[in-house]
Design a protein around this motif. Structure first.
Motif, PDB file in Angstrom:
ATOM      1  N   LEU A 134      14.724  -2.511 -26.132  1.00 52.80           N
ATOM      2  CA  LEU A 134      16.119  -2.562 -26.570  1.00 52.80           C
ATOM      3  C   LEU A 134      17.040  -2.798 -25.376  1.00 52.80           C
ATOM      4  O   LEU A 134      18.022  -3.549 -25.473  1.00 52.80           O
ATOM      5  N   GLN A 135      16.734  -2.173 -24.263  1.00 47.96           N
ATOM      6  CA  GLN A 135      17.545  -2.358 -23.060  1.00 47.96           C
ATOM      7  C   GLN A 135      17.560  -3.814 -22.623  1.00 47.96           C
ATOM      8  O   GLN A 135      18.581  -4.313 -22.122  1.00 47.96           O
ATOM      9  N   TRP A 136      16.446  -4.521 -22.796  1.00 49.86           N
ATOM     10  CA  TRP A 136      16.418  -5.950 -22.483  1.00 49.86           C
ATOM     11  C   TRP A 136      17.455  -6.725 -23.290  1.00 49.86           C
ATOM     12  O   TRP A 136      17.972  -7.744 -22.829  1.00 49.86           O
ATOM     13  N   LEU A 137      17.745  -6.248 -24.484  1.00 49.53           N
ATOM     14  CA  LEU A 137      18.712  -6.930 -25.342  1.00 49.53           C
ATOM     15  C   LEU A 137      20.152  -6.555 -25.028  1.00 49.53           C
ATOM     16  O   LEU A 137      21.058  -7.400 -25.107  1.00 49.53           O
ATOM     17  N   VAL A 138      20.395  -5.272 -24.727  1.00 47.97           N
ATOM     18  CA  VAL A 138      21.780  -4.794 -24.675  1.00 47.97           C
ATOM     19  C   VAL A 138      22.214  -4.286 -23.306  1.00 47.97           C
ATOM     20  O   VAL A 138      23.413  -4.110 -23.062  1.00 47.97           O
TER      21      VAL A 138
END
Length: 233
Positions: A8-12
């Motif tokens: 998720l961190q890769w996205l946001v």
């Protein structure tokens, strides 16, 4: 170092992960819709979740409720849901209230919790109206699920304002009652699908339900909340 929210961190981004960890969500209902909403909230890293449900797991729940297993039949839903949530994220701050919410019996409940967002995933119209009215008066963001029973097509689920709903019998009742209360806007999830007529031999008024409409509805609800927190357009 890889961690639970790496993907998720890769996205946001890292700052948005911290944002989610600082949010508090109040979830009414841990059933077919609510259990999947809870799952997505937990797996997205929301730091503080309050769950409310006054029911126990039954055999007929197994076809659609994430917390329902042969081994959990007879157990209180909020306790099973809390245990599962903590198994996913031991650092989660989660509170479980084993109760049937009504505005009359718990008039200050929502105000005392003061959540950042409320998800209504319950069936009782009077309670839904109370939740929405309280959130409206206190300027607390809220999303409410309309009917997901007697439906078979998850691709017909939509998030919109209550005034743009149609077809759904529950949404019709809610539109009327919210207008009476002077509430002109409310974000809801509803289905454009014409409800099926359940074929049953008893006198139960409970709707028929499958394993893939309520679940998708719950994921939609959680997705709306997460995107709102992250300001994803």
């Amino acid at each position: 170092m890889e961690h639970m929210l790496t993907r998720l961190q890769w996205l946001v981004g890292e700052e948005k992960i911290k944002t989610l960890q600082g949010k508090k969500v109040l979830l009414f209902g841990c059933g077919g819709v609510g259990s999947f909403a809870l799952e997505a909230l937990v797996r997205s890293g929301v730091g503080h979740i309050i769950i409310v449900d006054g029911d126990k797991v039954t055999v007929s729940n197994i076809n659609r409720q994430l917390i329902a297993l042969p081994s959990t039949v007879g157990q209180r839903k909020v306790e099973v849901a809390k245990e599962r949530a903590l198994a996913i994220n031991p650092n989660l701050h989660i509170e479980a209230y084993d109760m049937v919410y009504t505005g009359e019996s718990h008039p200050t409940f929502i105000a005392d919790i003061n959540p950042d967002f409320v998800i209504d995933a319950i069936d009782m119209v009077s309670a839904k109206l109370s939740i929405i009215e309280t959130c409206y008066n206190r300027n607390i963001p809220c999303i409410s699920s309309m009917g997901t029973g007697n439906k078979m097509w998850p691709d017909q689920l939509k998030i919109t304002d209550i005034n743009k709903t149609h077809t759904c019998p529950l949404a019709k009742v809610m539109r009327k009652e919210l207008r009476r209360r002077g509430i002109k806007k409310q974000t809801v999830l509803f289905s454009t699908e014409q409800p099926m007529t359940p074929n049953r031999d008893d006198d139960s008024r409970s709707p028929g339900s499958c394993g893939f409409v309520p679940s998708v509805a719950g994921l939609h609800l959680a997705g709306h909340v997460i995107r709102t927190f992250l300001e994803v357009q």
